[in-house]
Enzyme design. Structure first.
Site, PDB file in Angstrom:
ATOM      1  N   LYS A  73      -1.711   5.285   9.391  1.00 16.27           N
ATOM      2  CA  LYS A  73      -3.002   5.252   8.848  1.00 16.27           C
ATOM      3  C   LYS A  73      -3.144   3.965   8.604  1.00 16.27           C
ATOM      4  O   LYS A  73      -3.925   3.092   8.304  1.00 16.27           O
ATOM      5  CB  LYS A  73      -2.286   6.172   7.458  1.00 16.27           C
ATOM      6  CG  LYS A  73      -3.555   6.836   6.711  1.00 16.27           C
ATOM      7  CD  LYS A  73      -3.396   7.332   5.681  1.00 16.27           C
ATOM      8  CE  LYS A  73      -1.971   6.954   5.011  1.00 16.27           C
ATOM      9  NZ  LYS A  73      -1.330   8.407   4.659  1.00 16.27           N
ATOM     10  N   THR A  75      -1.816   0.736   9.668  1.00 21.23           N
ATOM     11  CA  THR A  75      -2.427  -0.021  10.598  1.00 21.23           C
ATOM     12  C   THR A  75      -3.718   0.423  11.119  1.00 21.23           C
ATOM     13  O   THR A  75      -4.875  -0.471  11.631  1.00 21.23           O
ATOM     14  CB  THR A  75      -1.559   0.769  11.899  1.00 21.23           C
ATOM     15  OG1 THR A  75      -0.085   0.277  11.629  1.00 21.23           O
ATOM     16  CG2 THR A  75      -1.891  -0.295  13.149  1.00 21.23           C
ATOM     17  N   ARG A  96      -2.045  -0.272  -0.980  1.00 21.61           N
ATOM     18  CA  ARG A  96      -1.177  -0.725  -1.550  1.00 21.61           C
ATOM     19  C   ARG A  96       0.127  -1.453  -1.853  1.00 21.61           C
ATOM     20  O   ARG A  96      -0.154  -2.054  -0.219  1.00 21.61           O
ATOM     21  CB  ARG A  96      -0.334   0.799  -2.001  1.00 21.61           C
ATOM     22  CG  ARG A  96      -1.790   2.303  -2.364  1.00 21.61           C
ATOM     23  CD  ARG A  96      -1.315   3.620  -2.929  1.00 21.61           C
ATOM     24  NE  ARG A  96      -1.226   3.567  -1.366  1.00 21.61           N
ATOM     25  CZ  ARG A  96      -0.328   5.001  -0.423  1.00 21.61           C
ATOM     26  NH1 ARG A  96       0.018   5.259  -1.484  1.00 21.61           N
ATOM     27  NH2 ARG A  96      -0.402   5.114   0.812  1.00 21.61           N
ATOM     28  N   LYS A 107      15.340   2.014   7.035  1.00 19.41           N
ATOM     29  CA  LYS A 107      14.542   0.655   7.845  1.00 19.41           C
ATOM     30  C   LYS A 107      13.207   1.088   7.084  1.00 19.41           C
ATOM     31  O   LYS A 107      12.256   2.135   7.417  1.00 19.41           O
ATOM     32  CB  LYS A 107      14.523   0.842   9.283  1.00 19.41           C
ATOM     33  CG  LYS A 107      14.322  -0.526   9.218  1.00 19.41           C
ATOM     34  CD  LYS A 107      15.217  -0.202  10.178  1.00 19.41           C
ATOM     35  CE  LYS A 107      14.503  -1.120  11.886  1.00 19.41           C
ATOM     36  NZ  LYS A 107      14.918  -3.058  11.848  1.00 19.41           N
ATOM     37  N   ALA A 275       1.922   9.408  -4.175  1.00 24.20           N
ATOM     38  CA  ALA A 275       0.703  10.401  -4.347  1.00 24.20           C
ATOM     39  C   ALA A 275       1.034  11.608  -4.690  1.00 24.20           C
ATOM     40  O   ALA A 275       1.173  12.351  -3.999  1.00 24.20           O
ATOM     41  CB  ALA A 275       1.044   9.783  -2.566  1.00 24.20           C
ATOM     42  N   PHE A 303      -0.451   9.514   1.972  1.00 24.04           N
ATOM     43  CA  PHE A 303       0.411  10.883   3.214  1.00 24.04           C
ATOM     44  C   PHE A 303      -1.365  11.734   3.296  1.00 24.04           C
ATOM     45  O   PHE A 303      -2.235  10.960   3.815  1.00 24.04           O
ATOM     46  CB  PHE A 303       0.679  11.949   1.660  1.00 24.04           C
ATOM     47  CG  PHE A 303       1.514  11.962   1.308  1.00 24.04           C
ATOM     48  CD1 PHE A 303       2.557  10.852   1.416  1.00 24.04           C
ATOM     49  CD2 PHE A 303       1.676  11.910  -0.187  1.00 24.04           C
ATOM     50  CE1 PHE A 303       3.670  10.691   0.436  1.00 24.04           C
ATOM     51  CE2 PHE A 303       2.545  12.135  -0.903  1.00 24.04           C
ATOM     52  CZ  PHE A 303       3.664  11.488  -0.718  1.00 24.04           C
ATOM     53  N   PHE A 383      -1.546   5.199  21.197  1.00 23.88           N
ATOM     54  CA  PHE A 383      -0.344   4.854  21.556  1.00 23.88           C
ATOM     55  C   PHE A 383      -0.461   4.537  23.366  1.00 23.88           C
ATOM     56  O   PHE A 383      -1.196   4.917  23.826  1.00 23.88           O
ATOM     57  CB  PHE A 383       0.981   5.456  21.818  1.00 23.88           C
ATOM     58  CG  PHE A 383       0.978   5.729  19.478  1.00 23.88           C
ATOM     59  CD1 PHE A 383       0.682   6.064  18.774  1.00 23.88           C
ATOM     60  CD2 PHE A 383       2.785   5.853  19.968  1.00 23.88           C
ATOM     61  CE1 PHE A 383       0.825   5.470  17.420  1.00 23.88           C
ATOM     62  CE2 PHE A 383       3.059   5.474  18.688  1.00 23.88           C
ATOM     63  CZ  PHE A 383       2.376   5.895  17.380  1.00 23.88           C
ATOM     64  N   TRP A 411      -3.615  -1.278  17.559  1.00 21.41           N
ATOM     65  CA  TRP A 411      -2.755  -1.948  17.148  1.00 21.41           C
ATOM     66  C   TRP A 411      -1.866  -2.612  19.105  1.00 21.41           C
ATOM     67  O   TRP A 411      -1.269  -4.129  18.765  1.00 21.41           O
ATOM     68  CB  TRP A 411      -1.392  -0.572  17.407  1.00 21.41           C
ATOM     69  CG  TRP A 411       0.228  -1.301  17.494  1.00 21.41           C
ATOM     70  CD1 TRP A 411       0.907  -1.026  16.595  1.00 21.41           C
ATOM     71  CD2 TRP A 411       0.952  -1.198  18.570  1.00 21.41           C
ATOM     72  NE1 TRP A 411       2.085  -1.127  17.206  1.00 21.41           N
ATOM     73  CE2 TRP A 411       1.852  -1.135  18.139  1.00 21.41           C
ATOM     74  CE3 TRP A 411       0.827  -0.934  20.179  1.00 21.41           C
ATOM     75  CZ2 TRP A 411       3.494  -1.580  19.474  1.00 21.41           C
ATOM     76  CZ3 TRP A 411       1.927  -0.810  21.308  1.00 21.41           C
ATOM     77  CH2 TRP A 411       3.239  -1.510  20.576  1.00 21.41           C
TER      78      TRP A 411
END
Lengths: 558, 558
Positions: A73, A75, A96, A107, A275, A303, A383, A411
């Site tokens: 989201k 990205t 945010r 991570k 959220a 979310f 992707f 991306w």
């Protein structure tokens, strides 16, 4: 083909001085408060000077219910912002801020990914410009003043058993969830059981993100309920006389932070409320400031659309007088496959049938978003393993829902990859077709508001709550809080309150386990299920591997 | 005649851009990390580039035992710095950062006073550049990782009753002094009793102020003892694997902060350890950096010379390879009068006899300082109510002690008023007359070090400690900590451990109630009397009156 990691790409970023980024939006160097050479706050006085300027177009990026496959989201938000700038629209992104604590658990972090990122990533995942530390300090000042008031005679007659205001730390520390304070004798006060939340769960965070200016901030801080008397009447932060000092502690934090995308376009990164028990959007002041400086503002909500977009519409837009001109719903072929029953390890294999059968969740969100009167575009966040047939299956499905899906390759390619999405979003937003309205009116009862969301967004049959909760809602209505919107705290993984129920379930029941009044933020929270407001660290915390390497670079944070 | 308040003067300051202040010291804009337009950090890479540069002259400002009359140590430090700049000496001032918490208790803060102040005063009393927040975060990350280690199986076999590492907040909050954590059942861990200190009392603060670079910082953090096993062997922060992540959290905080005096001269404000359980000086990295950039560096130490200067010499100078070229001992006519028995309300009346009889405390400090082999100048920080006869009485007394006293009127006149003091200090420092040596050798036993300080500085007859404490010291010596200096935690109001004993008492006893090992900071603390490491708020906290006024200015903070 080998792809670079996010951190490799971020480290190679050709950042421009933040003063140049500000200049793109017409902000002069005297109106930017620098934090290093690549971060700045926009001064309060400059923001005040913008009052009469017209607003640009607002685009909300939201997503399907999250899956372990990852939807991207942020990205997509960043990629779309760069794409709009690419086609000549002066655009700012609004997202945010990250919470520091969780980065030392799993991570963490990162603002976007691939060639659609915001930098400086490392600072944004650490102290950034200190906003969250300021919130921690303001919150805990109030906490200390409450116990201090009791210590020195308790003239307000606070019932020590009914102090609802806890303390906060921006740290994953389960040992602090439930504590007894003021042990050790007379000099330390009256022992009582309380606890700590993580800073992002503080009502102060929600207020900072909803306040329109410093005056409004101070008023809202004063409105917060911190405790009750034995007769159940409320004690406000104003009674403790903490609102002024808290405002002073927050005056810098109220100024939005300006950073940049990898393509040197402006990005506001400001505020980060939970959220679930809060509304999960970046600050109103950042969004409204960006709208006065740019032709387009691309923002996101936390979310999936059932939680994040719903709250963006019903809380943030309602309260701030905002209206989205277009909504982008992010989905991925991989997530459709997971919704269609494919295991994570097998997502690399083409499976058009699974894609098709997994689209129901996407369809539900499209319909829900349209019910707010806003036009919806589906962004398929590409992707490299996605096949043509799989992509086409999503596009075909979305067409059956009266919307359209556009493949976006930000991306991999940055704005070159998001240009088709940007062109369509610009066209829709500029058409003026949006007819936004919140889902319910202020006048509806609190419980009916919960029912409206449960039935129209979650497609549940009913909301259940025991008498104690219904009585509490009535009491708040009598006390003048009935006009507030409700903030649903529910799992993000499902339209139901059961995180394992994917797809587009119907016929379920939404149990409201608890209700909370955030009188300063201005909403009533309906807790549906277990909500964790202080995370713990895993058995091998990421912190164990975080360090500075010999070149002074941070290892292990991402 | 009406004088302006400190805050009025500070608000009228004609501040220059911080880049111009940096340029005075030869720091280029690319080597300054701005925080706003009037604050900056000096970059680590620039500091590293200074390694081979020669050092300027170091001047320490210290004071007599504090009285309610106020001595004006920081004011004199700033005034002297401006005075030295006035007479053509390139000079930087180095002082400590203020703790945020206490400003909300008593009317707080301010860096200097009158026309000898450092600005921006308001930022320095609030979040400044976030250093203390970074220390809080690093400290509490370690705390969370300790309890998390126990939670996930405790493979290090930590004795939960012997976790010595507490948590910290930069807040006056007595309710947190003594708490039980991890209540609430299995998911929250194992309940245990612990507490919070104020951030400035953290060993991390002491380490930040003594570390020479980031590598040294990381090593010292790893060396900290956080708990013991049942067999009494120590657990280090390194065992918890927190040292790397803590260093990452502190990497920006390690860079010294540059601000300016009202006369636009450079001032480094960096670090602020307690002056009782720690050494009470600004950071080594700030002092050494300033010494490489300026001809003169004027710095100060906490409390009176018996605590602050002693630790400056025996801990900071010893460990950092520093040596003061001149020591300025601040006294006031008013403080002499109070020492001579005059009540605060009557300080405005001339009373030469009281001045004379109150000078013993001053004389004791002169002698003590000389025992370090350093030349001493007494600065009489001028108050407008001082009479000629009173001033002369102090001067005459100081002459009998083999030193000289110079009236300094920086509060009223800025550098014009401190020029005579500056001329004399420059002359002494440049003469090379100083033959500094610490008071004791590393090889002396820990208890003998305490005795040395007690006898030679406090002029006590003996140090007493029970067998348990002496055994503990022996155990540390056997464990390899015997070479460390000792850090005396004692009242600042007296040479004795009784705060009411003014003047220059002799024949007293110094009881060591407790000893603590700060293995990372590198000293052994001897606690002589009650030491409060988490303050409380008063019945009317200053916070109640702190607010933003209609012009956006802060009211009530000063």
């Amino acid at each position: 083909m080998a792809y670079k990691t996010d951190i490799e790409i971020a480290r190679e970023a050709n950042k421009k001085p933040i003063m140049e980024i500000g200049a793109k939006l017409g902000i002069g160097p005297e109106d930017l408060v620098p934090y290093g050479h690549d971060k700045a706050k926009v001064s309060q006085s400059f923001i005040s000077s913008l009052a009469d300027k017209p607003k640009g177009k607002l685009v909300l990026v939201t997503a399907i219910n999250p899956t372990p496959a990852g939807e991207g989201k942020t990205t997509t938000t960043v990629g779309l912002g760069d794409g709009l700038n690419r086609i000549g629209k002066k655009t700012a992104v609004c997202i945010r801020e990250a919470s520091l604590g969780p980065n030392f658990g799993m991570k963490g972090g990162a603002a976007g990914g691939g060639y659609a990122q915001i930098v400086p990533m490392e600072d944004m995942n650490l102290h950034f410009t200190g906003d969250f530390h300021a919130i921690t300090a303001a919150h805990n000042l109030l906490s200390a003043m409450i116990d201090n008031h009791i210590y020195w005679g308790n003239s307000l007659e606070i019932d020590e058993r009914r102090v609802t205001w806890k303390r906060v730390l921006d740290m994953n520390d389960r040992a602090l969830r439930d504590v007894v304070t003021s042990l050790g004798g007379v000099a330390n006060g009256f022992p009582r059981q309380t606890g700590f939340d993580i800073t992002v769960a503080s009502e102060v965070m929600a207020i900072l993100c909803l306040a329109t200016d410093l005056k409004d901030l101070e008023k809202r801080l004063g409105d917060m309920i911190v405790a009750y008397r034995r007769d159940r009447t409320a004690i406000y932060a104003r009674d403790i006389k903490a609102d002024g000092a808290m405002t002073v502690l927050l005056k810098d934090a109220m100024q939005p932070n300006l950073v940049q995308t990898l393509e040197n376009n402006p990005a506001f990164v400001h505020g980060g409320p939970f959220a679930n028990i809060a509304h999960g959007c970046n600050s109103v002041i950042a969004t409204t400031t960006a709208l006065k400086l740019a032709d387009f503002v691309v923002t996101e909500a936390g979310f999936g659309a059932d939680l994040g977009a719903e709250k963006f519409m019903n809380i943030k837009c309602r309260k701030a007088g905002l209206a989205p001109d277009c909504v982008v719903l992010v989905a991925t072929v991989r997530a459709m496959k997971m919704n269609g029953g494919v295991a994570k390890a097998e997502l690399g294999q083409e499976n058009v049938d699974a894609v098709k059968s997994g689209c129901a969740n996407l369809g539900r969100h499209i319909g829900n978003l349209k019910s707010f009167g806003v036009p919806v575009v589906v962004a398929i966040n590409h992707f490299v393993t996605d096949t043509e047939a799989e992509i086409q299956a999503v596009k075909d499905y979305v067409k059956t829902q009266g919307s359209e899906a556009i493949l976006s390759r930000h991306w991999e390619l940055g704005s070159e990859g998001s240009e088709p999405l940007a062109r369509r979003v610009a066209e829709i937003a500029e058409s003026g077709v949006s007819q936004f309205a919140p889902l319910y009116k202020d006048e509806l009862s609190l419980f009916s508001k919960m029912e409206t969301i449960a039935k129209r967004i979650y497609h549940a049959d009913e909301v259940i709550a025991d008498k104690k909760i219904r009585d509490q809602l009535k009491a708040w209505e009598e006390a003048g809080y009935g006009h507030l919107p409700v903030c649903m705290a529910k799992t993000q993984y499902s339209f139901t309150t059961d995180p394992t129920q994917r797809g587009a379930p119907t016929g379920h029941t939404v149990p409201v386990r608890e209700v909370r009044l955030s009188a300063g933020a201005g909403f009533v929270v309906a807790v549906c299920g277990e909500i964790m407001t202080m995370p713990g660290l895993p058995s091998k915390p990421a912190a164990e591997n975080i360090c500075l390497n010999d070149d002074g670079q941070i290892e292990g944070l991402f």
